[in-house]
Write an enzyme that holds these catalytic residues in place. Structure first.
Site, PDB file in Angstrom:
ATOM      1  N   TYR A   1       0.854  -1.186   0.000  1.00  0.00           N
ATOM      2  CA  TYR A   1       0.000   0.000   0.000  1.00  0.00           C
ATOM      3  C   TYR A   1       0.888   1.235   0.000  1.00  0.00           C
ATOM      4  CZ  TYR A   1      -3.317   3.543   1.664  1.00  0.00           C
ATOM      5  OH  TYR A   1      -4.102   4.674   1.801  1.00  0.00           O
TER       6      TYR A   1
ATOM      7  N   ASP B   1       9.286   2.765  -0.183  1.00  0.00           N
ATOM      8  CA  ASP B   1       8.252   3.450   0.593  1.00  0.00           C
ATOM      9  C   ASP B   1       8.408   2.997   2.044  1.00  0.00           C
ATOM     10  OD1 ASP B   1       6.060   4.496   1.809  1.00  0.00           O
ATOM     11  OD2 ASP B   1       4.580   3.656   0.415  1.00  0.00           O
TER      12      ASP B   1
ATOM     13  N   LYS C   1       4.326   8.568   9.122  1.00  0.00           N
ATOM     14  CA  LYS C   1       4.075   7.916  10.419  1.00  0.00           C
ATOM     15  C   LYS C   1       5.085   8.305  11.512  1.00  0.00           C
ATOM     16  CE  LYS C   1       0.908   4.652   8.476  1.00  0.00           C
ATOM     17  NZ  LYS C   1       0.954   4.128   7.145  1.00  0.00           N
TER      18      LYS C   1
HETATM   19  C1  LIG Z   1       0.350   4.689   5.768  1.00  0.00           C
HETATM   20  C2  LIG Z   1       1.114   4.478   4.515  1.00  0.00           C
HETATM   21  C3  LIG Z   1       1.051   5.377   3.449  1.00  0.00           C
HETATM   22  C4  LIG Z   1       0.105   6.546   3.435  1.00  0.00           C
HETATM   23  O1  LIG Z   1       0.373   7.462   4.443  1.00  0.00           O
HETATM   24  P1  LIG Z   1      -0.795   8.488   4.894  1.00  0.00           P
HETATM   25  O2  LIG Z   1      -0.103   9.357   5.894  1.00  0.00           O
HETATM   26  O3  LIG Z   1      -1.887   7.643   5.455  1.00  0.00           O
HETATM   27  O4  LIG Z   1      -1.199   9.221   3.682  1.00  0.00           O
HETATM   28  C5  LIG Z   1       1.890   5.189   2.367  1.00  0.00           C
HETATM   29  N1  LIG Z   1       2.727   4.152   2.326  1.00  0.00           N
HETATM   30  C6  LIG Z   1       2.813   3.253   3.313  1.00  0.00           C
HETATM   31  C7  LIG Z   1       3.801   2.142   3.234  1.00  0.00           C
HETATM   32  C8  LIG Z   1       1.993   3.373   4.437  1.00  0.00           C
HETATM   33  O5  LIG Z   1       2.040   2.454   5.406  1.00  0.00           O
END
Ligand SMILES: *Cc1c(COP(=O)(O)O)cnc(C)c1O
Length: 428
Positions: free
Chosen positions: A145, A240, A268
């Site tokens: 994701y 990511d 995060k």
């Molecule tokens: C949570 C997440 C996102 C999106 O971040 P948001 O702050 O919710 O927009 C993108 N990539 C990864 C791997 C994530 O866990």
């Protein structure tokens, strides 16, 4: 049964205000059933709901709270900073401070740009990769994701290495066609895709520790292969690290596996519980971002001083000696306590301070096709039984759980005890 009256009432009201009663879909408890708990407060490893029930929290706001709730240093920093103003739309010293803290301890990136969410970080990183390479197509992996930017809301089409189809209404076919979706941990699929699209591929994006669809740990050799094939075709590799960054260690998965991607995205943990995202890369790549270069990216609240202050306070704690070792030891203690209770019905996959309960007979799970959708029924029962026993897991069996430095050995042992009772109930 625990009291839920106040949460139920608040949810009824919320449904009149928001689609599904929530401001982010997974919060609605759809996959586990029942009413989402409305949280009143959090302190350390615990949260309290509107009805006054207390839980040991393993969701930790889906990852950001690596120090637990309302850590004194983070709260103090936020409050003190806010007293001098909350936003200026002009540079502040705090942006330098957070950037320095990160870049002085991370040899995988030379420069960084702060944004306000993980989605924004990924979206910007992809634009940068396209701008830098002058190419259009991107490769992503099934089971990863990357936030909700259009080009990331794409599923695999039928057949190997076909172009993607959108997984959300409102994403145009034109956008979806530029995204190629491949299975994880599959070198052959990657080879075929590069063979077919060659120098059309601008970048490959991966969660090096895929943690949004179960915990799908990859072989290091796959990540290395990915790095090398990108390099040989001149495509950029994007890690990511919105979850793994500052979580697996201060340098995230790049440092853990010692693999050097071209661009890294963060989110995060970086914001200490406030909205911060970031992307970073080598200096010559970051030079392409405006105002130095012609890849445009901006944000009214980017580098917001209060958010920077929270990030500085949190990451300063993470840099203290032994911080990550302690987290990992606690996670291991929890996993090793739960695994025997699951008998042959499942296991606990874990890395660093991330864990995932997998109802599977497999020893390892490394691609989304290895997850049995029927196992989610077991998770649903377990989730409800654990809530009753004061343990809060994220409300979906596809979501991983997090341990913070505020979780004590006592919390862990109480959790193992609760699991024992909950599993006894759910397996009968
Ligand atoms: C949570 C997440 C996102 C999106 O971040 P948001 O702050 O919710 O927009 C993108 N990539 C990864 C791997 C994530 O866990």
């Amino acid at each position: 049964m625990l009291k839920r009256k106040k949460s139920e009432k608040l949810f009824q009201k919320a449904k009149t205000y928001f689609p599904g009663g929530v401001n982010s879909p997974v919060r609605a408890f759809k996959s586990v059933g029942g009413v989402p708990l409305f949280i009143e407060k959090g302190k350390g490893s615990h949260i309290w709901d509107a009805d006054g029930n207390r839980y040991i929290d393993y969701c930790c706001s889906w990852g950001p709270l690596i120090l637990g709730h309302s850590h004194p240093a983070v709260v103090k920093s936020i409050v003190e900073t806010a007293k001098s103003g909350t936003s200026f739309g002009a540079p502040t010293r705090l942006e330098n401070e957070l950037a320095g803290l990160i870049l002085n301890h991370n040899r995988y990136i030379d420069k960084i740009r702060f944004v306000s969410s993980g989605t924004e970080a990924v979206m910007s990183a992809i634009r940068l990769a396209r701008g830098y390479t002058g190419r259009t197509k991107i490769i992503k992996f099934e089971g990863c994701y990357h936030g909700h930017a259009d080009s990331m809301l794409v599923n695999a089409g039928s057949g190997l290495a076909t172009l993607g189809i959108s997984s959300s209404s409102g994403v145009t076919e034109t956008v979806a066609r530029e995204t190629i979706v491949l299975p994880l941990n599959d070198k052959q699929a990657l080879k075929s895709a590069f063979n077919r699209h060659k120098k059309d591929i601008a970048c490959v994006i991966i969660e090096p520790v895929p943690a949004n669809n179960g915990l799908l740990l990859q072989d290091r050799s796959f990540l290395e292969f990915l790095h090398d094939i990108c390099a040989s075709y001149g495509a950029m590799l994007i890690f990511d690290e919105v979850i793994s960054g500052f979580r697996l260690g201060f340098t995230g998965a790049a440092g853990y596996y010692n693999i050097h991607p071209d661009i890294i995205t963060y989110g995060k943990v970086i914001g200490g519980g406030l909205p911060v995202g970031a992307y970073g890369a080598r200096a010559d790549v970051m030079k392409r971002i405006s105002p130095d270069g012609n890849v445009y990216q901006a944000g009214t609240l980017s580098g917001n001083p209060v958010a920077m202050a929270a990030g500085i306070a949190q990451l300063s704690e993470c840099l203290k000696g032994g911080f990550y070792d302690k987290l990992q030891r606690k996670t291991k203690r929890l996993a090793e306590g739960i695994i025997p209770l699951l008998k042959d019905s499942g296991t606990v996959c874990h890395i660093g301070s991330i864990f995932w309960i997998a109802f599977t007979k497999r020893k390892t799970v490394s691609s989304s096709s290895e997850i049995d959708p029927n196992s989610m029924l077991k998770f649903k029962l377990l989730h409800a039984a654990l809530l009753e026993r004061g343990i809060y897991l994220g409300p979906s069996g596809y979501e991983v759980a997090f341990i913070s430095s505020a979780h004590t050995d006592r919390d862990i042992d109480d959790t193992i005890k609760a699991f024992k009772d909950a599993i006894d109930i759910t397996s009968t």
